[in-house]
Design a protein around this motif. Structure first.
Motif, PDB file in Angstrom:
ATOM      1  N   ARG A 229       0.820  -1.208   0.000  1.00 22.14           N
ATOM      2  CA  ARG A 229       0.000   0.000   0.000  1.00 22.14           C
ATOM      3  C   ARG A 229       0.853   1.256   0.000  1.00 22.14           C
ATOM      4  N   CYS A 230       0.337   2.285  -0.674  1.00 21.42           N
ATOM      5  CA  CYS A 230       1.015   3.580  -0.703  1.00 21.42           C
ATOM      6  C   CYS A 230       0.003   4.692  -0.474  1.00 21.42           C
ATOM      7  N   ASP A 231       0.316   5.561   0.491  1.00 23.10           N
ATOM      8  CA  ASP A 231      -0.466   6.771   0.723  1.00 23.10           C
ATOM      9  C   ASP A 231       0.382   7.957   0.285  1.00 23.10           C
ATOM     10  N   PRO A 232       0.031   8.619  -0.786  1.00 20.28           N
ATOM     11  CA  PRO A 232       0.865   9.711  -1.289  1.00 20.28           C
ATOM     12  C   PRO A 232       0.702  10.968  -0.443  1.00 20.28           C
ATOM     13  N   ILE A 233       1.526  11.943  -0.733  1.00 18.62           N
ATOM     14  CA  ILE A 233       1.380  13.245  -0.099  1.00 18.62           C
ATOM     15  C   ILE A 233       0.037  13.839  -0.522  1.00 18.62           C
ATOM     16  N   SER A 234      -0.674  14.399   0.433  1.00 18.28           N
ATOM     17  CA  SER A 234      -2.004  14.939   0.158  1.00 18.28           C
ATOM     18  C   SER A 234      -1.946  15.978  -0.961  1.00 18.28           C
ATOM     19  N   GLY A 235      -2.840  15.815  -1.931  1.00 23.06           N
ATOM     20  CA  GLY A 235      -2.902  16.766  -3.036  1.00 23.06           C
ATOM     21  C   GLY A 235      -2.038  16.419  -4.219  1.00 23.06           C
ATOM     22  N   HIS A 236      -1.184  15.412  -4.086  1.00 24.65           N
ATOM     23  CA  HIS A 236      -0.345  15.003  -5.212  1.00 24.65           C
ATOM     24  C   HIS A 236      -1.161  14.140  -6.165  1.00 24.65           C
ATOM     25  N   THR A 237      -1.223  14.584  -7.411  1.00 27.16           N
ATOM     26  CA  THR A 237      -2.047  13.873  -8.376  1.00 27.16           C
ATOM     27  C   THR A 237      -1.288  12.731  -9.062  1.00 27.16           C
ATOM     28  N   ALA A 238       0.032  12.811  -9.060  1.00 25.52           N
ATOM     29  CA  ALA A 238       0.842  11.782  -9.724  1.00 25.52           C
ATOM     30  C   ALA A 238       1.441  10.830  -8.692  1.00 25.52           C
ATOM     31  N   LEU A 239       1.441   9.549  -9.039  1.00 21.72           N
ATOM     32  CA  LEU A 239       1.964   8.528  -8.129  1.00 21.72           C
ATOM     33  C   LEU A 239       2.730   7.502  -8.949  1.00 21.72           C
ATOM     34  N   TYR A 240       3.836   7.028  -8.390  1.00 23.46           N
ATOM     35  CA  TYR A 240       4.735   6.112  -9.103  1.00 23.46           C
ATOM     36  C   TYR A 240       5.114   4.949  -8.195  1.00 23.46           C
TER      37      TYR A 240
ATOM     38  N   THR B 104      -7.204   4.566  -6.143  1.00 20.17           N
ATOM     39  CA  THR B 104      -8.591   4.985  -5.944  1.00 20.17           C
ATOM     40  C   THR B 104      -8.651   6.348  -5.266  1.00 20.17           C
ATOM     41  N   GLY B 105      -9.711   7.093  -5.581  1.00 21.91           N
ATOM     42  CA  GLY B 105      -9.913   8.382  -4.935  1.00 21.91           C
ATOM     43  C   GLY B 105      -8.781   9.357  -5.150  1.00 21.91           C
ATOM     44  N   GLU B 106      -8.013   9.132  -6.222  1.00 22.41           N
ATOM     45  CA  GLU B 106      -6.825   9.956  -6.497  1.00 22.41           C
ATOM     46  C   GLU B 106      -5.932  10.040  -5.265  1.00 22.41           C
ATOM     47  N   SER B 107      -5.914   8.932  -4.508  1.00 19.67           N
ATOM     48  CA  SER B 107      -5.104   8.922  -3.297  1.00 19.67           C
ATOM     49  C   SER B 107      -4.362   7.598  -3.183  1.00 19.67           C
ATOM     50  N   VAL B 108      -4.874   6.726  -2.356  1.00 20.14           N
ATOM     51  CA  VAL B 108      -4.178   5.473  -2.028  1.00 20.14           C
ATOM     52  C   VAL B 108      -3.982   4.611  -3.266  1.00 20.14           C
ATOM     53  N   SER B 109      -2.822   3.963  -3.316  1.00 23.80           N
ATOM     54  CA  SER B 109      -2.545   3.012  -4.379  1.00 23.80           C
ATOM     55  C   SER B 109      -2.126   1.683  -3.770  1.00 23.80           C
TER      56      SER B 109
ATOM     57  N   SER C  40       5.383  10.211  -5.020  1.00 23.28           N
ATOM     58  CA  SER C  40       4.294  11.043  -5.530  1.00 23.28           C
ATOM     59  C   SER C  40       4.839  12.417  -5.901  1.00 23.28           C
ATOM     60  N   SER C  41       4.116  13.100  -6.766  1.00 24.41           N
ATOM     61  CA  SER C  41       4.473  14.460  -7.140  1.00 24.41           C
ATOM     62  C   SER C  41       3.189  15.246  -7.383  1.00 24.41           C
ATOM     63  N   GLN C  42       3.306  16.556  -7.308  1.00 23.98           N
ATOM     64  CA  GLN C  42       2.108  17.391  -7.462  1.00 23.98           C
ATOM     65  C   GLN C  42       1.441  17.157  -8.810  1.00 23.98           C
ATOM     66  N   GLN C  43       2.287  17.082  -9.849  1.00 27.53           N
ATOM     67  CA  GLN C  43       1.835  16.724 -11.185  1.00 27.53           C
ATOM     68  C   GLN C  43       2.930  15.859 -11.783  1.00 27.53           C
ATOM     69  N   GLY C  44       2.678  15.338 -12.987  1.00 26.85           N
ATOM     70  CA  GLY C  44       3.627  14.404 -13.564  1.00 26.85           C
ATOM     71  C   GLY C  44       5.002  14.974 -13.826  1.00 26.85           C
TER      72      GLY C  44
END
Lengths: 112, 113
Positions: free
Chosen positions: B22-33, B70-75, B94-98
């Motif tokens: 599981r990965c919880d990105p920084i809040s508000g970051h739309t990009a995840l890797y 899901t939910g543009e959050s958890v992966s 994660s990053s704010q955008q790609g």
């Protein structure tokens, strides 16, 4: 598929000395070159980054130099400290995507 | 927390079992890797999410690997029928955008017995 060659694999520097790590790349379609620092058991942390339209960038004791014609970029750590002992990774991002491609890393040891 | 959070930090499982990371990105970051780091090696890219979509899955090594967001959050990264060569540290960023700087979590160390 190794597109960036990082050297040296390991490096020992005395406290106060300059640490130099080099990366050579093959493809020219890159738009971003970050350097990451990683301590054991931790994720990589962004140290400093440069874009190919800039030849040098300095942040504190850390400097990136970029030689576009030689397809090389390097990290210089001035006045190296024992706390700088870590693994350093160069990376690049192609201008056609967002994935980072990493070098194999350089293990730096700064002796007191 | 302010950073990327990954769980579990360590996972030991038997060959052939399925695992979920599981990965919880920084809040508000739309990009995840997702990346994989084998012992003593650099990071290998696995997959990139923009929002809940994965426009780049080119690094997934086989069809045993899958990921969703899901939910543009958890992966969640799922590895089915694990093999010993899957042993590695799996890192999420994660990053704010790609095209923005990527910030990494501390990873999940996966060991396949």
């Amino acid at each position: 598929q190794q597109q960036v060659k990082q050297s040296p694999q390991s490096l020992i520097v005395q406290k106060g000395g300059i640490s130099i790590i080099n990366c050579a790349y093959e493809n020219t379609a890159f738009d971003y070159f970050p350097w990451y620092q990683q301590f054991p058991g931790k994720g990589p942390a962004l140290l400093i980054a440069i874009r190919p339209d800039v030849s040098e960038k300095k942040e504190g004791r850390f400097t990136i130099s970029f030689n576009k014609s030689a397809k090389q970029f390097s990290l210089h750590i001035m006045d190296s400290q024992p706390g700088d002992s870590a693994t350093y990774f160069c990376a690049f991002r192609s201008n056609s995507g967002y994935a980072l491609n990493f070098g194999k890393g350089t293990s730096l040891l700064v002796t007191p | 927390g302010a950073g990327v959070s990954q769980s579990p930090s360590n996972k030991v499982t038997e060959k052939g079992k399925d695992v979920e990371l599981r990965c919880d990105p920084i809040s508000g970051h739309t990009a995840l890797y997702w990346y994989r780091q084998r012992l003593g090696q650099g990071l290998e890219f696995l997959i990139y999410f923009q929002g809940n979509s994965a426009p780049d899955k080119s690094g997934l090594p086989s069809d045993r690997f899958s990921a969703e967001r899901t939910g543009e959050s958890v992966s969640t990264l799922t590895i089915q029928r694990t093999q010993q060569e899957d042993s590695a540290v799996y890192l999420c960023a994660s990053s704010q955008q790609g095209n923005q700087p990527q910030h990494f979590g501390d990873g999940t160390r996966l060991s396949i017995l």
